[in-house]
Write an enzyme that holds these catalytic residues in place. Structure first.
Site, PDB file in Angstrom:
ATOM      1  N   TYR A   1      33.728 -36.027 -13.703  1.00  0.00           N
ATOM      2  CA  TYR A   1      34.110 -34.924 -12.806  1.00  0.00           C
ATOM      3  C   TYR A   1      33.513 -35.218 -11.442  1.00  0.00           C
ATOM      4  CZ  TYR A   1      34.531 -30.238 -10.816  1.00  0.00           C
ATOM      5  OH  TYR A   1      34.849 -29.170 -10.005  1.00  0.00           O
TER       6      TYR A   1
ATOM      7  N   ASP B   1      29.355 -41.930  -7.277  1.00  0.00           N
ATOM      8  CA  ASP B   1      29.239 -40.482  -7.116  1.00  0.00           C
ATOM      9  C   ASP B   1      27.866 -40.082  -7.666  1.00  0.00           C
ATOM     10  OD1 ASP B   1      31.153 -37.536  -8.188  1.00  0.00           O
ATOM     11  OD2 ASP B   1      29.231 -37.801  -7.158  1.00  0.00           O
TER      12      ASP B   1
ATOM     13  N   LYS C   1      24.081 -31.315  -4.359  1.00  0.00           N
ATOM     14  CA  LYS C   1      23.070 -30.663  -5.191  1.00  0.00           C
ATOM     15  C   LYS C   1      21.657 -30.772  -4.590  1.00  0.00           C
ATOM     16  CE  LYS C   1      25.959 -31.282  -9.262  1.00  0.00           C
ATOM     17  NZ  LYS C   1      26.361 -29.943  -9.739  1.00  0.00           N
TER      18      LYS C   1
HETATM   19  P1  KE4 Z   1      30.430 -29.389  -5.945  1.00  0.00           P
HETATM   20  O1  KE4 Z   1      31.719 -29.360  -5.156  1.00  0.00           O
HETATM   21  O2  KE4 Z   1      30.459 -28.486  -7.160  1.00  0.00           O
HETATM   22  O3  KE4 Z   1      29.193 -29.185  -5.068  1.00  0.00           O
HETATM   23  O4  KE4 Z   1      30.244 -30.899  -6.495  1.00  0.00           O
HETATM   24  C1  KE4 Z   1      31.280 -31.482  -7.244  1.00  0.00           C
HETATM   25  C2  KE4 Z   1      30.696 -32.594  -8.088  1.00  0.00           C
HETATM   26  C3  KE4 Z   1      30.884 -33.904  -7.684  1.00  0.00           C
HETATM   27  N1  KE4 Z   1      30.378 -34.937  -8.405  1.00  0.00           N
HETATM   28  C4  KE4 Z   1      29.658 -34.706  -9.537  1.00  0.00           C
HETATM   29  C5  KE4 Z   1      29.109 -35.882 -10.298  1.00  0.00           C
HETATM   30  C6  KE4 Z   1      29.425 -33.384  -9.983  1.00  0.00           C
HETATM   31  O5  KE4 Z   1      28.716 -33.172 -11.121  1.00  0.00           O
HETATM   32  C7  KE4 Z   1      29.953 -32.301  -9.254  1.00  0.00           C
HETATM   33  C8  KE4 Z   1      29.780 -30.860  -9.685  1.00  0.00           C
HETATM   34  N2  KE4 Z   1      29.059 -30.653 -10.909  1.00  0.00           N
HETATM   35  C9  KE4 Z   1      29.411 -29.428 -11.641  1.00  0.00           C
HETATM   36  C10 KE4 Z   1      28.525 -29.352 -12.884  1.00  0.00           C
HETATM   37  N3  KE4 Z   1      28.662 -30.472 -13.748  1.00  0.00           N
HETATM   38  C11 KE4 Z   1      29.271 -28.218 -10.774  1.00  0.00           C
HETATM   39  C12 KE4 Z   1      29.267 -26.925 -11.521  1.00  0.00           C
HETATM   40  C13 KE4 Z   1      30.459 -26.068 -11.154  1.00  0.00           C
HETATM   41  O6  KE4 Z   1      31.582 -26.618 -11.029  1.00  0.00           O
HETATM   42  O7  KE4 Z   1      30.254 -24.849 -11.001  1.00  0.00           O
END
Ligand code: KE4
Length: 426
Positions: A143, A238, A266
């Site tokens: 993801y 990523d 994060k």
């Molecule tokens: P955000 O757009 O949620 O800040 O980041 C996206 C993203 C990109 N790359 C990786 C490896 C990520 O894990 C994420 C987002 N992680 C999820 C939890 N596994 C966010 C939680 C959510 O979607 O509310």
């Protein structure tokens, strides 16, 4: 008697789709109503009804120092008092750029944005702009945020909610997204053989966190580096989860691989909205206003968010931080292994430093297919039993547990004891 969480959830569902601003919070894959939280401090959170939990979500990774870290709160207060945003450059952005580029040598120049999604979206656009090619390779169960081209066989909430390929994605997008199983170099070789000279980039979570924690097989990341270099495609790490999580130089430091582009999020925001993408200067020269690849943002590099990020990274820079994080992760892993050994429940625990996942499957778990064999119903029962014992684990089998510097040995030992109790009810 209905709880405050439940009353808030009922109100929220009237005005917000599913009552949440991100599906990962909805408890959709574990059942029940999501708790609403009111306060956090260190490793603890309190829900709207004042119930206390030891927290292993930690905002899905940003809170590596724990909730309401005093230095972070103070930095945010001081920055906010001076003004919250200018739409003009500030010193904090320069300090942050110098800190990030010193921590990750593969990043000679960096651009700050407001989320991990913005970071990965921009990184892909940059890979296409730099190579003049269109196709990208991603991995099943990974993801990278909700960018159209990447919401194909995605992990995290998409996997947990069974929509790994989202509605509304333009077919042209999906057709240029090639998907391979994680940890399978032959599959990547085949994609490159069939698309020679057409692949702009390969985007990979160097340690996967969104199918649950899955580590790269020995030689896997180096294999991706070799295949992409040979074909003139860019390698995008990523590191939104792993950046400043697995070490001061992230997964690329742990595995000694130099990607062409790195995305961050994060932790670099310390709990406020920050994402970033960066790489070698000759690649980043493509980014506007220097080059033809446009990317912009009203609140990018926001001084209050930068203050939270700087206050967080400065504490991680201390020599013992990552040894402590790894020791905490190891303590939790060993205790959980023991708890599961004492019962007939098949489980596999994958850990990378202070990241871990308990898969309800005999394992090994090395990719999406093996992760997806997990008994998600058993996981749901375990999750709810832990809630009853005052432990807040991620509400999905396909997520990482996040251990922070604020998790004491007593917190971890209490979690292990609670898991033993919870397993009796799985
Ligand atoms: P955000 O757009 O949620 O800040 O980041 C996206 C993203 C990109 N790359 C990786 C490896 C990520 O894990 C994420 C987002 N992680 C999820 C939890 N596994 C966010 C939680 C959510 O979607 O509310």
């Amino acid at each position: 008697m209905s709880s405050r969480s439940s009353a808030l959830y009922a109100r929220a569902r009237n005005k917000i789709p599913g009552g949440v601003n991100s599906p990962a919070r909805s408890w959709g894959s574990v059942g029940g109503e999501p708790l609403f939280f009111a306060r956090g401090e260190g490793a603890q959170v309190w829900d709207a009804d004042g119930k206390r939990f030891i927290d292993y979500v930690c905002s899905w990774g940003p809170l590596i120092l724990g909730h309401a870290d005093p230095a972070v709160v103070k930095a945010v207060q001081e920055a906010a008092r001076r003004g919250t945003s200018y739409g003009a450059p500030t010193e904090a952005e320069v300090e942050m750029a110098e800190l990030v580029t010193s921590a990750l040598p593969s990043i000679e120049m960096v651009r700050f944005v407001n989320s991990g999604t913005e970071a990965t979206m921009s990184a892909l656009r940059l890979a296409r702009a730099f190579t003049g090619r269109n196709k990208i390779v991603k991995f099943e169960g990974a993801y990278h945020g909700h960018e159209d081209a990447l919401l194909v066989k995605a992990g995290s909430g998409a996997a947990a909610h069974g929509v790994p390929t989202s509605a509304g994605i333009h077919p042209a997008y999906a057709s240029d997204t090639l998907v391979a199983p994680y940890n399978n170099l032959e599959a990547v070789e085949r994609l490159f053989d069939a698309n020679r000279g057409q692949i702009a980039g390969v985007i990979v979570e160097p340690v996967a966190g969104n199918m649950g924690v899955v580590l790269p097989a020995p030689g896997y990341l180096q294999g991706l580096r070799d295949i992409t270099s040979r074909d003139g495609a860019l390698l995008v790490f990523d590191e939104v989860i792993t950046g400043f999580r697995l070490g001061w130089s992230g997964a690329q430091g742990v595995y000694d691989i130099e990607p062409d582009i790195t995305t961050l999020g994060k932790i670099v925001g310390g709990g406020l909205p920050v994402g970033a993408y960066g790489g070698r200067a000759h690649i980043m020269q493509k980014v506007a206003p220097l080059g033809p690849m446009y990317q912009a943002g009203t609140l990018s590099g926001n001084p209050v968010a930068m203050a939270a990020g700087l206050a967080t990274l400065r504490q991680l820079k201390k020599p013992d931080a990552y040894r402590q994080l790894d020791a905490k992760g190891a303590r939790l892993e060993a205790g959980l292994q023991k708890a599961f050994a004492g019962v007939e429940v098949p489980a596999t625990i994958n850990r990378a430093g202070s990241l871990l996942t308990v898969f309800f499957t005999p394992g090994p778990v090395t990719d999406w297919d093996s992760a997806a064999r997990s008994d998600t119903k058993a996981f749901a029962r375990f999750f709810h039993a832990l809630i009853g014992e005052g432990i807040y684990a991620p509400p999905s089998q396909y997520e990482a547990w996040f251990v922070s510097l604020a998790h004491s040995d007593a917190d971890i030992d209490a979690t292990i004891a609670a898991s033993q109790g919870a397993l009796a009810r799985v």
